[in-house]
Design a protein around this motif. Structure first.
Motif, PDB file in Angstrom:
ATOM      1  N   GLN A 174      10.668  -3.915 -27.674  1.00 52.63           N
ATOM      2  CA  GLN A 174       9.605  -4.400 -28.549  1.00 52.63           C
ATOM      3  C   GLN A 174       8.209  -4.015 -28.072  1.00 52.63           C
ATOM      4  O   GLN A 174       7.225  -4.267 -28.771  1.00 52.63           O
ATOM      5  CB  GLN A 174       9.712  -5.913 -28.704  1.00 52.63           C
ATOM      6  N   GLU A 175       8.128  -3.456 -26.874  1.00 52.02           N
ATOM      7  CA  GLU A 175       6.855  -3.021 -26.289  1.00 52.02           C
ATOM      8  C   GLU A 175       5.863  -4.181 -26.223  1.00 52.02           C
ATOM      9  O   GLU A 175       4.693  -4.069 -26.587  1.00 52.02           O
ATOM     10  CB  GLU A 175       6.283  -1.831 -27.068  1.00 52.02           C
ATOM     11  N   MET A 176       6.374  -5.317 -25.772  1.00 52.22           N
ATOM     12  CA  MET A 176       5.576  -6.528 -25.624  1.00 52.22           C
ATOM     13  C   MET A 176       5.954  -7.228 -24.327  1.00 52.22           C
ATOM     14  O   MET A 176       7.067  -7.054 -23.824  1.00 52.22           O
ATOM     15  CB  MET A 176       5.808  -7.490 -26.800  1.00 52.22           C
ATOM     16  N   SER A 177       5.028  -8.035 -23.802  1.00 53.68           N
ATOM     17  CA  SER A 177       5.340  -8.857 -22.641  1.00 53.68           C
ATOM     18  C   SER A 177       6.230 -10.017 -23.067  1.00 53.68           C
ATOM     19  O   SER A 177       6.427 -10.279 -24.260  1.00 53.68           O
ATOM     20  CB  SER A 177       4.051  -9.395 -22.012  1.00 53.68           C
ATOM     21  N   ILE A 178       6.756 -10.738 -22.075  1.00 51.98           N
ATOM     22  CA  ILE A 178       7.619 -11.878 -22.378  1.00 51.98           C
ATOM     23  C   ILE A 178       6.874 -12.920 -23.197  1.00 51.98           C
ATOM     24  O   ILE A 178       7.389 -13.437 -24.193  1.00 51.98           O
ATOM     25  CB  ILE A 178       8.168 -12.492 -21.078  1.00 51.98           C
ATOM     26  N   ARG A 179       5.663 -13.251 -22.802  1.00 53.42           N
ATOM     27  CA  ARG A 179       4.870 -14.225 -23.555  1.00 53.42           C
ATOM     28  C   ARG A 179       4.586 -13.740 -24.977  1.00 53.42           C
ATOM     29  O   ARG A 179       4.609 -14.521 -25.930  1.00 53.42           O
ATOM     30  CB  ARG A 179       3.563 -14.518 -22.829  1.00 53.42           C
ATOM     31  N   GLN A 180       4.304 -12.461 -25.134  1.00 54.90           N
ATOM     32  CA  GLN A 180       4.053 -11.915 -26.470  1.00 54.90           C
ATOM     33  C   GLN A 180       5.310 -12.000 -27.336  1.00 54.90           C
ATOM     34  O   GLN A 180       5.235 -12.307 -28.528  1.00 54.90           O
ATOM     35  CB  GLN A 180       3.560 -10.473 -26.354  1.00 54.90           C
ATOM     36  N   MET A 182       7.700 -14.238 -26.971  1.00 56.24           N
ATOM     37  CA  MET A 182       7.877 -15.653 -27.271  1.00 56.24           C
ATOM     38  C   MET A 182       6.955 -16.125 -28.385  1.00 56.24           C
ATOM     39  O   MET A 182       7.344 -16.932 -29.232  1.00 56.24           O
ATOM     40  CB  MET A 182       7.643 -16.476 -26.002  1.00 56.24           C
ATOM     41  N   ASN A 183       5.740 -15.613 -28.392  1.00 53.04           N
ATOM     42  CA  ASN A 183       4.779 -16.013 -29.424  1.00 53.04           C
ATOM     43  C   ASN A 183       5.135 -15.469 -30.801  1.00 53.04           C
ATOM     44  O   ASN A 183       4.684 -16.000 -31.820  1.00 53.04           O
ATOM     45  CB  ASN A 183       3.371 -15.563 -29.035  1.00 53.04           C
ATOM     46  N   SER A 184       5.944 -14.405 -30.818  1.00 54.04           N
ATOM     47  CA  SER A 184       6.302 -13.789 -32.098  1.00 54.04           C
ATOM     48  C   SER A 184       7.639 -14.282 -32.650  1.00 54.04           C
ATOM     49  O   SER A 184       7.993 -13.964 -33.782  1.00 54.04           O
ATOM     50  CB  SER A 184       6.362 -12.265 -31.953  1.00 54.04           C
ATOM     51  N   ASP A 185       8.385 -15.064 -31.857  1.00 52.21           N
ATOM     52  CA  ASP A 185       9.739 -15.459 -32.254  1.00 52.21           C
ATOM     53  C   ASP A 185      10.036 -16.867 -31.723  1.00 52.21           C
ATOM     54  O   ASP A 185      10.151 -17.049 -30.507  1.00 52.21           O
ATOM     55  CB  ASP A 185      10.747 -14.450 -31.692  1.00 52.21           C
ATOM     56  N   PRO A 186      10.178 -17.863 -32.601  1.00 52.54           N
ATOM     57  CA  PRO A 186      10.436 -19.238 -32.151  1.00 52.54           C
ATOM     58  C   PRO A 186      11.700 -19.366 -31.300  1.00 52.54           C
ATOM     59  O   PRO A 186      11.735 -20.158 -30.352  1.00 52.54           O
ATOM     60  CB  PRO A 186      10.583 -20.021 -33.463  1.00 52.54           C
ATOM     61  N   LEU A 187      12.748 -18.605 -31.608  1.00 57.33           N
ATOM     62  CA  LEU A 187      13.973 -18.668 -30.822  1.00 57.33           C
ATOM     63  C   LEU A 187      13.743 -18.118 -29.413  1.00 57.33           C
ATOM     64  O   LEU A 187      14.222 -18.681 -28.422  1.00 57.33           O
ATOM     65  CB  LEU A 187      15.094 -17.887 -31.511  1.00 57.33           C
ATOM     66  N   ALA A 188      13.001 -17.020 -29.307  1.00 59.00           N
ATOM     67  CA  ALA A 188      12.676 -16.439 -28.009  1.00 59.00           C
ATOM     68  C   ALA A 188      11.841 -17.399 -27.170  1.00 59.00           C
ATOM     69  O   ALA A 188      11.958 -17.434 -25.944  1.00 59.00           O
ATOM     70  CB  ALA A 188      11.929 -15.124 -28.186  1.00 59.00           C
ATOM     71  N   LYS A 189      11.033 -18.213 -27.859  1.00 55.74           N
ATOM     72  CA  LYS A 189      10.198 -19.186 -27.144  1.00 55.74           C
ATOM     73  C   LYS A 189      11.055 -20.151 -26.341  1.00 55.74           C
ATOM     74  O   LYS A 189      10.686 -20.574 -25.243  1.00 55.74           O
ATOM     75  CB  LYS A 189       9.346 -19.952 -28.153  1.00 55.74           C
ATOM     76  N   HIS A 190      12.204 -20.486 -26.878  1.00 55.20           N
ATOM     77  CA  HIS A 190      13.136 -21.370 -26.165  1.00 55.20           C
ATOM     78  C   HIS A 190      13.961 -20.599 -25.134  1.00 55.20           C
ATOM     79  O   HIS A 190      14.103 -21.027 -23.990  1.00 55.20           O
ATOM     80  CB  HIS A 190      14.063 -22.048 -27.170  1.00 55.20           C
ATOM     81  N   PHE A 192      13.528 -17.799 -23.478  1.00 58.77           N
ATOM     82  CA  PHE A 192      12.892 -17.109 -22.361  1.00 58.77           C
ATOM     83  C   PHE A 192      11.876 -17.985 -21.627  1.00 58.77           C
ATOM     84  O   PHE A 192      11.079 -17.489 -20.828  1.00 58.77           O
ATOM     85  CB  PHE A 192      12.218 -15.828 -22.851  1.00 58.77           C
ATOM     86  N   LYS A 193      11.917 -19.297 -21.882  1.00 56.15           N
ATOM     87  CA  LYS A 193      10.928 -20.211 -21.308  1.00 56.15           C
ATOM     88  C   LYS A 193      10.957 -20.193 -19.780  1.00 56.15           C
ATOM     89  O   LYS A 193       9.913 -20.109 -19.136  1.00 56.15           O
ATOM     90  CB  LYS A 193      11.187 -21.625 -21.829  1.00 56.15           C
ATOM     91  N   GLN A 194      12.145 -20.265 -19.184  1.00 47.79           N
ATOM     92  CA  GLN A 194      12.236 -20.327 -17.717  1.00 47.79           C
ATOM     93  C   GLN A 194      11.682 -19.076 -17.061  1.00 47.79           C
ATOM     94  O   GLN A 194      10.914 -19.152 -16.088  1.00 47.79           O
ATOM     95  CB  GLN A 194      13.687 -20.538 -17.290  1.00 47.79           C
ATOM     96  N   VAL A 195      12.076 -17.917 -17.562  1.00 50.83           N
ATOM     97  CA  VAL A 195      11.627 -16.677 -16.919  1.00 50.83           C
ATOM     98  C   VAL A 195      10.124 -16.486 -17.112  1.00 50.83           C
ATOM     99  O   VAL A 195       9.433 -15.972 -16.221  1.00 50.83           O
ATOM    100  CB  VAL A 195      12.440 -15.465 -17.432  1.00 50.83           C
ATOM    101  N   ALA A 196       9.588 -16.945 -18.260  1.00 50.87           N
ATOM    102  CA  ALA A 196       8.135 -16.872 -18.466  1.00 50.87           C
ATOM    103  C   ALA A 196       7.402 -17.759 -17.471  1.00 50.87           C
ATOM    104  O   ALA A 196       6.347 -17.379 -16.938  1.00 50.87           O
ATOM    105  CB  ALA A 196       7.791 -17.276 -19.896  1.00 50.87           C
ATOM    106  N   GLU A 197       7.953 -18.932 -17.205  1.00 46.09           N
ATOM    107  CA  GLU A 197       7.336 -19.827 -16.227  1.00 46.09           C
ATOM    108  C   GLU A 197       7.408 -19.241 -14.816  1.00 46.09           C
ATOM    109  O   GLU A 197       6.495 -19.449 -14.005  1.00 46.09           O
ATOM    110  CB  GLU A 197       8.023 -21.194 -16.278  1.00 46.09           C
ATOM    111  N   GLN A 198       8.465 -18.504 -14.520  1.00 46.64           N
ATOM    112  CA  GLN A 198       8.549 -17.851 -13.214  1.00 46.64           C
ATOM    113  C   GLN A 198       7.502 -16.748 -13.093  1.00 46.64           C
ATOM    114  O   GLN A 198       6.922 -16.553 -12.019  1.00 46.64           O
ATOM    115  CB  GLN A 198       9.964 -17.318 -13.003  1.00 46.64           C
ATOM    116  N   PHE A 199       7.236 -16.053 -14.195  1.00 46.37           N
ATOM    117  CA  PHE A 199       6.149 -15.067 -14.172  1.00 46.37           C
ATOM    118  C   PHE A 199       4.804 -15.758 -13.987  1.00 46.37           C
ATOM    119  O   PHE A 199       3.904 -15.207 -13.336  1.00 46.37           O
ATOM    120  CB  PHE A 199       6.155 -14.215 -15.439  1.00 46.37           C
TER     121      PHE A 199
END
Length: 221
Positions: A174-180, A182-190, A192-199
């Motif tokens: 998708q050529e986006m960061s993990i946070r990006q 997550m912001n574009s997909d409500p399911l991804a927000k859930h 990928f939450k742990q790995v985003a917090e580790q980043f």
């Protein structure tokens, strides 16, 4: 600020880590990878790609870049040594595999010839059977083994956990960061939450290094 992401072993997460930093923090990218992935989504004004036997140019202090490095440190690998001599922080990804640990510890010892400002990221972590630590990946057996091996053989360096996740492939799809993502997909927000917090922990460490550097400059002025 110059951040180097480097390990002598491939497959432990150098490029996903460097890419996520670049996209989240709007850093430029420097790479010595012959076949790299950055052309599609890093503007050419923010990308320096060179051969392994060429030195990187000196990066002006007002620029923020992340170096994504491949290869081993030899007398001909001036791309790696020229990056390490400019590094404010070196991030070394190490997974809990015998070859990866051996290569990671060897890499750390080589980097210590240039700087001791090193952050270890224990990558590709997965829960083992009967592990019930919840979201606290600092209690993971794999993380603890990486940390103990690093501390035993390479010194008391900071070690941050980073769990295995499919999102590391999604970054490039998708050529986006993990946070990006997550912001574009409500399911991804859930998902990928742990790995985003580790980043976020990695970013907190980066900010700490940056603030320490500012304080040293202020004291010497």
């Amino acid at each position: 600020m110059n951040i180097v992401v480097y390990s002598g072993k491939g497959g432990d997460g150098k490029t996903p880590i460097a890419t996520n930093i670049a996209l989240d923090k709007k850093f430029g990218v420097c790479t010595n990878e012959h076949f790299h992935v950055f052309d599609g989504f890093i503007n050419e004004d923010n990308l320096i790609a060179i051969k392994a036997n060429e030195p990187f140019p000196n990066i002006p202090s007002e620029f923020n870049v992340v170096f994504d490095l491949a290869g081993s440190i030899t007398e001909n690998s001036v791309s790696i040594t020229s990056a390490l001599t400019q590094a404010d922080l070196v991030i070394v990804p190490v997974s809990n595999e015998v070859k990866a640990l051996t290569a990671g510890i060897g890499t750390i010892k080589e980097i210590l010839r240039f700087t001791n400002n090193i952050l270890i990221v224990a990558t590709k972590l997965e829960k083992g059977r009967k592990e019930l630590f919840g979201d606290d990946w600092y209690q993971s057996r794999e993380y603890l083994n990486v940390k103990n091996q690093v501390h035993h053989y390479a010194g008391d360096l900071p070690v941050i956990p980073l769990k295995y996740s499919k999102v590391f492939n999604t970054i490039f799809e998708q050529e986006m960061s993990i946070r990006q993502i997550m912001n574009s997909d409500p399911l991804a927000k859930h998902n990928f939450k742990q790995v985003a917090e580790q980043f976020d922990e990695i970013y907190k460490h980066i900010e700490g290094v940056k603030n320490d550097a500012k304080q040293r400059i202020a004291k010497s002025a």
